[in-house]
Scaffold this motif. Structure first.
Motif, PDB file in Angstrom:
ATOM      1  N   TRP A 143       1.015  -1.399  -0.273  1.00  0.00           N
ATOM      2  CA  TRP A 143       0.062   0.076   0.168  1.00  0.00           C
ATOM      3  C   TRP A 143       1.125   1.028   0.336  1.00  0.00           C
ATOM      4  O   TRP A 143       0.703   2.349  -0.812  1.00  0.00           O
ATOM      5  N   TYR A 189      -8.894  -4.900  -1.625  1.00  0.00           N
ATOM      6  CA  TYR A 189      -8.513  -4.816  -0.451  1.00  0.00           C
ATOM      7  C   TYR A 189      -9.108  -4.179   0.695  1.00  0.00           C
ATOM      8  O   TYR A 189      -9.669  -2.965   0.605  1.00  0.00           O
ATOM      9  N   TYR A 190      -9.780  -5.240   1.481  1.00  0.00           N
ATOM     10  CA  TYR A 190      -9.890  -3.815   2.636  1.00  0.00           C
ATOM     11  C   TYR A 190      -8.658  -3.415   3.410  1.00  0.00           C
ATOM     12  O   TYR A 190      -8.589  -3.800   4.810  1.00  0.00           O
ATOM     13  N   TRP A 191      -8.204  -2.724   3.054  1.00  0.00           N
ATOM     14  CA  TRP A 191      -7.252  -1.883   3.772  1.00  0.00           C
ATOM     15  C   TRP A 191      -7.350  -1.210   5.359  1.00  0.00           C
ATOM     16  O   TRP A 191      -6.502  -1.871   6.436  1.00  0.00           O
ATOM     17  N   PHE A 230      -1.382   6.247  -4.504  1.00  0.00           N
ATOM     18  CA  PHE A 230      -2.016   6.215  -3.051  1.00  0.00           C
ATOM     19  C   PHE A 230      -0.395   6.142  -2.613  1.00  0.00           C
ATOM     20  O   PHE A 230      -0.553   6.606  -1.240  1.00  0.00           O
ATOM     21  N   TRP A 289       1.588   4.419   9.834  1.00  0.00           N
ATOM     22  CA  TRP A 289       0.690   4.271   8.766  1.00  0.00           C
ATOM     23  C   TRP A 289      -0.256   3.075   9.500  1.00  0.00           C
ATOM     24  O   TRP A 289      -1.783   3.420   8.956  1.00  0.00           O
ATOM     25  N   ILE A 312      -4.464  14.304   2.995  1.00  0.00           N
ATOM     26  CA  ILE A 312      -2.882  13.257   3.190  1.00  0.00           C
ATOM     27  C   ILE A 312      -3.075  12.656   4.125  1.00  0.00           C
ATOM     28  O   ILE A 312      -4.371  12.444   4.472  1.00  0.00           O
ATOM     29  N   PRO A 313      -2.221  10.933   4.033  1.00  0.00           N
ATOM     30  CA  PRO A 313      -1.847  10.229   4.208  1.00  0.00           C
ATOM     31  C   PRO A 313      -2.299  10.238   6.034  1.00  0.00           C
ATOM     32  O   PRO A 313      -2.127   9.104   6.590  1.00  0.00           O
ATOM     33  N   PHE A 314      -1.424  11.346   6.225  1.00  0.00           N
ATOM     34  CA  PHE A 314      -1.003  11.491   8.060  1.00  0.00           C
ATOM     35  C   PHE A 314      -2.000  11.687   8.877  1.00  0.00           C
ATOM     36  O   PHE A 314      -1.984  11.357   9.663  1.00  0.00           O
ATOM     37  N   ASP A 346     -13.042   4.966   4.584  1.00  0.00           N
ATOM     38  CA  ASP A 346     -12.141   3.589   3.614  1.00  0.00           C
ATOM     39  C   ASP A 346     -12.682   4.834   1.958  1.00  0.00           C
ATOM     40  O   ASP A 346     -11.790   5.199   1.499  1.00  0.00           O
ATOM     41  N   PRO A 347     -13.277   5.580   2.368  1.00  0.00           N
ATOM     42  CA  PRO A 347     -13.388   7.081   1.271  1.00  0.00           C
ATOM     43  C   PRO A 347     -12.054   7.415   1.863  1.00  0.00           C
ATOM     44  O   PRO A 347     -11.408   8.721   1.220  1.00  0.00           O
ATOM     45  N   THR A 371     -16.860   3.409  -2.105  1.00  0.00           N
ATOM     46  CA  THR A 371     -16.102   4.010  -1.461  1.00  0.00           C
ATOM     47  C   THR A 371     -16.496   5.829  -1.991  1.00  0.00           C
ATOM     48  O   THR A 371     -16.405   6.504  -1.857  1.00  0.00           O
ATOM     49  N   LEU A 421      -9.306   7.056   1.999  1.00  0.00           N
ATOM     50  CA  LEU A 421      -8.053   6.688   2.242  1.00  0.00           C
ATOM     51  C   LEU A 421      -7.833   6.715   0.484  1.00  0.00           C
ATOM     52  O   LEU A 421      -6.752   6.804  -0.597  1.00  0.00           O
ATOM     53  N   TYR A 422      -9.000   6.724  -0.323  1.00  0.00           N
ATOM     54  CA  TYR A 422      -8.569   7.029  -1.770  1.00  0.00           C
ATOM     55  C   TYR A 422      -9.579   7.856  -2.154  1.00  0.00           C
ATOM     56  O   TYR A 422      -9.913   8.171  -3.418  1.00  0.00           O
ATOM     57  N   ARG A 423      -8.718   9.314  -1.757  1.00  0.00           N
ATOM     58  CA  ARG A 423      -9.085  10.106  -2.272  1.00  0.00           C
ATOM     59  C   ARG A 423      -7.443  11.483  -2.629  1.00  0.00           C
ATOM     60  O   ARG A 423      -6.711  10.956  -1.162  1.00  0.00           O
ATOM     61  N   MET A 424      -6.985  11.510  -3.472  1.00  0.00           N
ATOM     62  CA  MET A 424      -5.656  11.932  -3.798  1.00  0.00           C
ATOM     63  C   MET A 424      -5.354  12.969  -3.110  1.00  0.00           C
ATOM     64  O   MET A 424      -4.084  13.248  -3.366  1.00  0.00           O
ATOM     65  N   TRP A 465       4.416  10.519  -2.274  1.00  0.00           N
ATOM     66  CA  TRP A 465       3.546  11.706  -1.216  1.00  0.00           C
ATOM     67  C   TRP A 465       4.196  12.540  -0.707  1.00  0.00           C
ATOM     68  O   TRP A 465       4.092  13.641  -0.722  1.00  0.00           O
TER      69      TRP A 465
END
Lengths: 327, 445, 294
Positions: free
Chosen positions: A155, C257-259, A161, C44, C62-64, C53-54, B294, C56-59, A166
């Motif tokens: 991942w 995948y169910y991350w 992603f 992480w 901010i991932p953190f 879930d949503p 999603t 996770l999938y937005r570009m 990033w």
């Protein structure tokens, strides 16, 4: 130990035997102290040896049989075909590519692990506050179950992603998403192998560091001090005193690591399945795809076993050498 | 104790019932046969256990229904304890190899995408009676079903359902750019080109994954290319049509995609769509469903399209096959066969429970309107797919050499090399070399 | 003059402290990248486990951090819609049994090879090590047969039987190291006091080497969680799987995948193990040290 038995020894039974009936002891050799020690020893050794014989040696011999037969998952009956499987593997371009990838993987990973492991070991040698905590934190990659940590990395390497990208792109070190500068870790044949290697290094460099640390701490302080007194510089001390003493430990660690890395299927299988365009196809993955997924057991076994005859003599020689050094 | 020695015992009851079933169908329709079946079954299989191994369906609700409702009800009616185990479809081959080596395991085992029936047929139960019976009862099988599971005239597996990979396209983006729906590959390419410039490229996996094997073959066959001839012995890849397809793929990549497609796996295009980036994808319908969960906004605007036509108007949709088989070492062959027969009869219920994804192989069950997809306006187009469905090796059967070709991702590799800039003639030579080597190896063996 | 000498004297201890602080800072600075590399994936995993879930999938997210509210939904799925509870229990049971079996076989073997000067000990030691050369992808087929013959197929007991094949060799070698560090005098003393060979072993050596024994037990325990292939091949029922097999097989369905749940599952297992490991690290190092060189 044998010496004490001559005296009649601390063992009261042996003592009694020697004192009372010397003639009898000769007639019943299995009762001597030495013989009993051997019996005791072999009894202790037996469970481990039996387990390994039954569950590793026997299946191994079976796989040798597979490698020289035309065994196929569809056919309950297999025929002996000699080295045909090995010859067929030889002829495959893909096989040589897989071999090359395996070796590159091993060498690069080993170099990175040594560098990172050594630096970390040195740092951990120092005395500072919070050392125990740091040691505990740093060991975490090694303790996580492999299937799970590899999936996390998958991942993290995602083409869209990826958190690594990033961060790097926000820092300006790489390009934006959608441009040439955005590395596709698992999709670019040039990057994929190093991506897999990095995961392997991440997982195992703590282990290398710990082994090195063990080695460093095993060097007796007096020897080091003596060297210091003699006026050796840090590097001289390292080269002439520390290195030879920790060499056996390094060797053992290196050997374990080599064997584990060469036969590891999980990292590449879960990350790339051997792609892209066979850039990460290593021998275990190829053997798995041909032996299990395509059903050609004989050929799969031949490919998987290919490195064994190469590694075996090397291992034996090194291990014997180490043992000798020890005594 | 299992020796691995096959012992086929067909109690006379089965033959009698089979006969009754077919005549019953002719005399008084399925109802009579079912009644007769139900009456006969309990006596012979009551009190036994049946173990099934299958994949984890991407619709979790389907698995819940299958495990806790469907098999339980059948089990209770027939006095059989049914136990269902799930593993990912990619691991089914390994598990099959392990059970084969052990001579023990489940009674019924399933393959998804990677169909190994022809590989293991010597250790599988002959299911010709079940297959033929179902065919007679339900209006026949689609033509590509038989070659999946038949060796030397006998059937060793039951194709239960297949998963379609249609076009999934963003109507809002198309409309905003005055583009026509992607009904042909050329239109799809134009759309991708236009919208890549606006930040909405497309993507098809140029990598070693199951979807790549499926998607590129759809393209290839729609362009008129062929993999092997009807006998399955002759390789037909080397053709003008294949070269056209390769050339098109390169153009499509250059104009409409980004290099990240080289790292894609089966799930990447799903994510591409769900993130709102993709203008269209050619993917298994699971992507449609995950997007619903999603990203509801994107989902609202995502439409399902017919397999695009090639330059000559031909449409071929390569689908992901799912086949059920029974091991010869199974101790409960009768219950297994009866279950499979029942499962076939109820295939449409399975389709409904899978929210419209499990497409039946039996023509009688593919009549419109079909469950779920017949009533959902966006999904209705899927009902036209059974006519154009094909599997690996088209137009030939899914033979063992084709199996290995698929497992080694030879065809996706060919497309990947072309996209990366290798010359078409070089790639053809390489690809043909691989095909020939694999075919020759299997002839030798 | 005197003032300057006094000043110099005053400065001396301060510089010493400053040196110490500087040394500490340098070390910490050098350690930061290592810690980051090692720990970041854990952070992480933790964040992803609590994300919707949503999210996770937005570009543009901010991932953190959490861009949408954190949720326990992934854990809900984990505990109520999968067999995660069973997986945890199975993992624990398997590891405990494997550690036990390893203990019973490797401890005596390690002692015998380290102390009893058995002829052929050297070669036996090497041979045990060589078992690692055999790739698991080959072994799992004949082992499958053995497991089936034992009637253990599709139960987690199959793994209890199979896992010691890779824990015994390393633990034997580790224990050899520990036993070598016990001074001979202690053993001699025990003998003088009238213990037999076995007595000396049980009553004297073992208690002293307890830390070492515990370390190898912990190592075997954690090594049992590193397997993927055997678990996949031998255990298919959902409630029999251990976590390392259950998570990749039931939280990845088809190509979905169910991350969130995947990461949550990983976290719940990984952290306790890491903490446990930490306690025994010192002994682990000691054991490796003893294995060579002393």
């Amino acid at each position: 130990m044998t010496g004490s038995s001559l005296r009649g020894g601390p063992d009261p039974v042996a003592r009694a035997a020697v004192v009372s009936m010397p003639a009898r002891t000769v007639a019943r050799p299995w009762l001597t102290h030495g013989a009993r020690r051997l019996m005791f020893g072999y009894t202790l050794l037996a469970p481990a040896v039996l387990y390994v014989m039954l569950l590793v040696a026997a299946p191994f011999l079976f796989s040798l049989y597979l490698a020289v037969s035309d065994a196929n998952v569809g056919d309950p009956v297999a025929h002996f075909i000699g080295l045909e499987n090995f010859r067929a593997a030889w002829e495959m371009d893909l096989f040589w590519l897989a071999l090359r990838n395996s070796v590159v993987f091993l060498v690069v990973a080993a170099v990175l692990k040594s560098l990172l492991g050594t630096s970390l070991a040195f740092l951990l040698l120092q005395n500072f506050k919070g050392k125990k905590l740091v040691r505990g934190l740093v060991v975490i990659p090694f303790t996580l179950p492999i299937a799970i940590s590899v999936l996390s990395w998958k991942w993290m390497y995602d083409s869209q992603f990826s958190v690594i990208n990033w961060v790097l792109s926000r820092l300006g070190l790489i390009g934006q998403f959608g441009t040439e500068g955005w590395p596709i870790w698992l999709g670019n044949p040039k990057l994929a192998l190093i991506a897999c290697i990095l995961v392997n290094v991440w997982r195992t460099f703590p282990f290398s560091a710990i082994v090195l640390l063990a080695g460093f701490t095993s060097v007796p302080v007096e020897v080091l001090d003596a060297a210091k007194v003699d006026g050796c510089s840090f590097f001289q001390r390292f080269r002439h005193v520390v290195a030879p003493m920790i060499f056996p430990i390094l060797m053992i660690g290196f050997l374990f690591d080599t064997v584990f890395t060469l036969s590891d299927l999980s990292v590449v299988y879960l990350l790339t399945q051997g792609g892209p365009a066979n850039a990460t196809k290593i021998l275990p993955v190829l053997a798995y795809q041909i032996g299990i997924q395509a059903g050609n057991l004989g050929r799969g076994a031949a490919i998987a076993l290919f490195l064994v005859p190469l590694l075996l003599p090397a291992l034996i020689i090194v291990l014997r050498n180490l043992k000798r050094r020890e005594y | 104790m299992n020796e691995g020695r096959p012992v086929e015992i067909y109690p006379t009851g089965v033959n009698r019932r089979g006969f009754l079933k077919t005549t019953g169908a002719g005399v008084a329709g399925g109802a009579l046969a079912t009644m007769l079946t139900a009456r006969q079954a309990p006596a012979q299989i009551k009190g036994t256990t049946l173990r099934i191994l299958q994949w984890s369906h991407f619709i979790p609700a389907y698995d819940t229904w299958f495990d806790n409702v469907f098999t339980k009800e059948w089990g209770e009616k027939n006095g059989v304890k049914v136990r269902v185990d799930h593993i990912p479809h990619l691991e089914l081959p390994a598990r099959m190899a392990a059970e084969f080596a052990a001579g023990a395991g489940h009674d019924i085992i399933m393959n998804a995408a990677s169909i190994l029936t022809r590989l293991y047929y010597k250790s599988l139960l002959d299911l010709s009676d079940v297959y033929d019976g179902a065919g007679k009862k339900h209006g026949g099988w689609i033509p590509s079903a038989g070659p999946l599971v038949q060796v030397e005239g006998r059937t060793y597996g039951i194709p239960m359902f297949y998963i379609l990979l249609p076009m999934l396209w963003r109507k809002d983006l198309f409309d905003a750019n005055n583009l026509k729906a992607p009904d042909t590959w050329e239109l799809a390419r134009v759309a991708a080109r236009t919208m890549k410039a606006k930040g909405h490229p497309t993507g098809i996996q140029f990598s070693q994954c199951a979807d790549a094997n499926l998607n590129w073959r759809s393209l290839l066959f729609s362009f008129g290319g062929r993999e092997a001839d009807e006998t399955g012995d002759n390789i037909l890849i080397d053709s003008k049509e294949t070269r056209e397809a390769l050339k098109f793929a390169k153009a499509l990549f250059d104009e409409g995609m980004t290099p990240e497609v080289f790292s894609w796996d089966d799930a990447s295009d799903n994510r591409y769509l769900a993130s709102g980036v993709a203008c269209w994808i050619h993917d298994a319908i699971s992507a449609y469903r995950t997007t619903e969960d999603t990203n509801p906004d994107v989902f609202k605007n995502t439409h399902i399209g017919m397999e695009p036509a090639g330059p000559d108007g031909k449409r071929v949709s390569v689908s992901s096959a799912n086949v059920y088989m029974i091991w010869k070492f199974s101790k409960n062959q009768q219950a297994a066969k009866e279950f499979l027969t029942y499962f076939l009869d109820e295939a449409l219920e399975g389709m409904k429970q899978s929210r419209g994804y499990n497409m039946p192989y039996l023509l009688g069950q593919a009549k419109k309107p079909m469950p779920v997809i017949g009533t959902d306006p966006k999904m209705q187009i899927l009902q036209d797919f059974p006519k154009i469905v094909a599997f690996f090796g088209y137009p030939g059967p899914f033979t063992t050499p084709i199996q290995e070709v698929v497992n080694l991702y030879v065809l996706p590799d060919m497309f990947t090399r072309v996209a990366r800039g290798q010359g078409i003639e070089d790639v053809m030579k390489w690809g043909m070399g691989e095909y020939r080597r694999i075919f020759a190896k299997h002839k030798r063996a | 003059m005197a003032v300057m000498a006094e000043r110099r004297a005053m400065r001396a201890p301060m510089t010493q402290r400053r040196k110490e602080i500087r040394r500490h800072l340098l070390i910490y600075a050098a350690l930061v990248p290592f810690i980051l590399i090692a720990v970041f994936p854990i952070y992480w995993m933790a964040i992803t486990a609590f994300k919707q879930d949503p999210d996770l999938y937005r570009m543009d997210n901010i991932p953190f951090f959490f861009n949408m509210k954190p949720t326990l939904r992934n854990f809900d799925i984990l505990f109520y819609q999968t067999n995660y509870g069973s997986w945890l229990w199975n993992t624990f049971m398997i590891s405990a049994w494997v550690a036990g079996i390893t203990l019973l076989t490797a401890v005596p073997a390690g002692y015998a090879l380290a102390r009893l000067k058995l002829p052929g000990a050297e070669n036996t030691g090497i041979a045990i090590f060589l078992t690692y050369l055999v790739p698991p992808i080959i072994l799992f087929l004949p082992l499958s047969r053995i497991v089936a013959e034992l009637g253990l197929q599709d139960t987690w007991w199959a793994l209890v039987v199979v896992y010691p094949t890779f824990t015994i060799p390393f633990c034997t070698w580790l224990l050899m190291g520990f036993f070598k560090t016990v001074p001979m005098e202690i053993e001699e003393a025990a003998r003088v006091d009238g213990c037999g060979q076995a007595g000396a072993f049980m009553r004297v050596i073992l208690p002293i080497s307890l830390p070492g024994v515990l370390t190898s037990v912990i190592f075997a325990f954690t090594l049992s969680m590193q397997d993927f292939l055997y678990g996949l091949a031998f255990v298919s029922p959902g409630d029999q799987k251990p976590v390392p097999v259950g998570v990749p097989t039931e939280l990845i369905r088809g190509d979905v995948y169910y991350w969130g749940s995947l990461m949550g599952a990983a976290l719940l297992v990984g952290l306790p193990v890491a903490i446990l490991y930490n306690f025994f690290l010192d002994r682990f190092i000691q054991g490796i040290t003893g294995g060579i060189g002393k």
